[in-house]
Write an enzyme that holds these catalytic residues in place. Sequence first.
Site, mmCIF file in Angstrom:
data_model
loop_
_atom_site.group_PDB
_atom_site.id
_atom_site.type_symbol
_atom_site.label_atom_id
_atom_site.label_comp_id
_atom_site.label_asym_id
_atom_site.label_seq_id
_atom_site.Cartn_x
_atom_site.Cartn_y
_atom_site.Cartn_z
ATOM 1 N N LYS A 30 -17.795 44.423 15.597
ATOM 2 C CA LYS A 30 -18.686 44.219 14.440
ATOM 3 C C LYS A 30 -18.824 45.512 13.652
ATOM 4 O O LYS A 30 -18.537 46.611 14.160
ATOM 5 C CB LYS A 30 -20.069 43.733 14.877
ATOM 6 C CG LYS A 30 -20.834 44.669 15.835
ATOM 7 C CD LYS A 30 -21.696 45.725 15.156
ATOM 8 C CE LYS A 30 -22.382 46.655 16.154
ATOM 9 N NZ LYS A 30 -22.865 47.903 15.636
ATOM 10 N N ASP A 158 -26.912 43.549 21.836
ATOM 11 C CA ASP A 158 -25.885 43.096 20.876
ATOM 12 C C ASP A 158 -25.024 41.946 21.402
ATOM 13 O O ASP A 158 -24.227 41.381 20.658
ATOM 14 C CB ASP A 158 -24.912 44.260 20.543
ATOM 15 C CG ASP A 158 -25.532 45.278 19.603
ATOM 16 O OD1 ASP A 158 -26.616 44.994 19.053
ATOM 17 O OD2 ASP A 158 -24.922 46.349 19.422
HETATM 18 P P1 ATP Z 1 -22.550 49.833 20.034
HETATM 19 O O1 ATP Z 1 -22.113 49.651 18.640
HETATM 20 O O2 ATP Z 1 -22.993 48.536 20.702
HETATM 21 O O3 ATP Z 1 -23.503 50.960 20.246
HETATM 22 P P2 ATP Z 1 -20.321 51.372 20.805
HETATM 23 O O4 ATP Z 1 -19.123 50.957 20.019
HETATM 24 O O5 ATP Z 1 -21.053 52.582 20.315
HETATM 25 O O6 ATP Z 1 -21.276 50.141 20.901
HETATM 26 P P3 ATP Z 1 -18.944 50.828 23.241
HETATM 27 O O7 ATP Z 1 -17.571 50.821 22.705
HETATM 28 O O8 ATP Z 1 -19.539 49.513 23.571
HETATM 29 O O9 ATP Z 1 -19.930 51.630 22.290
HETATM 30 O O10 ATP Z 1 -18.895 51.746 24.526
HETATM 31 C C1 ATP Z 1 -19.848 52.702 24.883
HETATM 32 C C2 ATP Z 1 -19.548 53.167 26.318
HETATM 33 O O11 ATP Z 1 -19.649 52.054 27.201
HETATM 34 C C3 ATP Z 1 -18.137 53.704 26.479
HETATM 35 O O12 ATP Z 1 -18.161 55.092 26.456
HETATM 36 C C4 ATP Z 1 -17.635 53.140 27.812
HETATM 37 O O13 ATP Z 1 -17.529 54.107 28.812
HETATM 38 C C5 ATP Z 1 -18.677 52.117 28.241
HETATM 39 N N1 ATP Z 1 -18.101 50.757 28.408
HETATM 40 C C6 ATP Z 1 -18.438 49.883 29.354
HETATM 41 N N2 ATP Z 1 -17.746 48.752 29.255
HETATM 42 C C7 ATP Z 1 -16.923 48.879 28.189
HETATM 43 C C8 ATP Z 1 -15.952 48.035 27.599
HETATM 44 N N3 ATP Z 1 -15.669 46.827 28.073
HETATM 45 N N4 ATP Z 1 -15.323 48.489 26.493
HETATM 46 C C9 ATP Z 1 -15.628 49.711 26.007
HETATM 47 N N5 ATP Z 1 -16.509 50.565 26.549
HETATM 48 C C10 ATP Z 1 -17.171 50.161 27.639
#
Ligand code: ATP
Length: 311
Positions: A30, A158
């Site tokens: 998203k 989310d």
């Molecule tokens: P948001 O926008 O919800 O804050 P984000 O894009 O900032 O999400 P994610 O990509 O969801 O962050 O990942 C944050 C952390 O979560 C990563 O550093 C990773 O170690 C951990 N993580 C756990 N499961 C997953 C997964 N399936 N894919 C990616 N990261 C994951």
Amino acid sequence: MRHEINAAWILRSYGKRSYMEEIRLRACGKVNLGLDVTGRRPDGYHLVRMIMQTVPVWDEITVRRLSEGDGRILLSCDLPEIPSDERNLAWRAADLFRKEQNVTAGVQIMIRKQIPAAAGMAGGSADAAGVLEAMRQLFVPEIPAEEMDRMALRLGADVPFCLRRGTYLAEGIGEKLTKVGDLPHCFMVIVKPDFGVSTPWAYQALDEYLEQYGADPEGLHPDIDGIIQALQKGDLPETAAHMENILELPVAREYPVISEIEIHLMEAGALKAVMSGSGPTVFGIFTDEKKANKALEQIGGERYGKFKVEF
Ligand code: ATP
């Protein structure tokens, strides 16, 4: 090619209708067309008002059932930096589903990542939602949507949105979802610089920023209702004009490359460019596909994540 988000869950399934063995699906990320933080709950969670937009940038998730009695959850991911044990939100989704729905068989989960990690694109939440949906189809297809939403929320604020997909107003801690008008036809260029931002850090940096400058300085809060009204009218320029993210103030102060990418996208002809979620991903909205292509071509190094998508 224009992308129909809602038609795109399932890539492939194996087995009989009454006994599915394996499901492969697209777990979409998203961006936030708008993000405001309106307060804090006594437990410390931030209250938000944000416009969430599913984007056709996805992780490919395969979930295969193991034999009856083999209750393991085995997870592999093509990116070594992503944990493949219970720290992975997709692993936790499978575990929760098995416990809540009394599923005895275990599963093997394979994730091919395309959504950049720690990017503000809800990569982990998307994978968790994808696993819940795959498990539903494999084991208990008749689960009501509300029950799916309840399990999703236990995994993260989310995750319910990642299950629903589309364009939504998210309130509360992000879990109260209201459908709003679809994003009008446009091209979106999404750029993820070569570093990640931690979501808790970004919210803490905002708290410090607000302490320093006062909680409600004039013009600080994005006009989320303005985005909703513009989407309702199907007015792209007005939607773009209202797009804003309150987390960008503290995050871009720490990482100036975020503002540099925005300037590049605007100079290339974007109607507007803003940061998504807690960053560092930036996206720009274009009406002209050639300008979008050129903006994409000219930006960033090899290690940047770059996508052009059409709505
Ligand atoms: P948001 O926008 O919800 O804050 P984000 O894009 O900032 O999400 P994610 O990509 O969801 O962050 O990942 C944050 C952390 O979560 C990563 O550093 C990773 O170690 C951990 N993580 C756990 N499961 C997953 C997964 N399936 N894919 C990616 N990261 C994951």
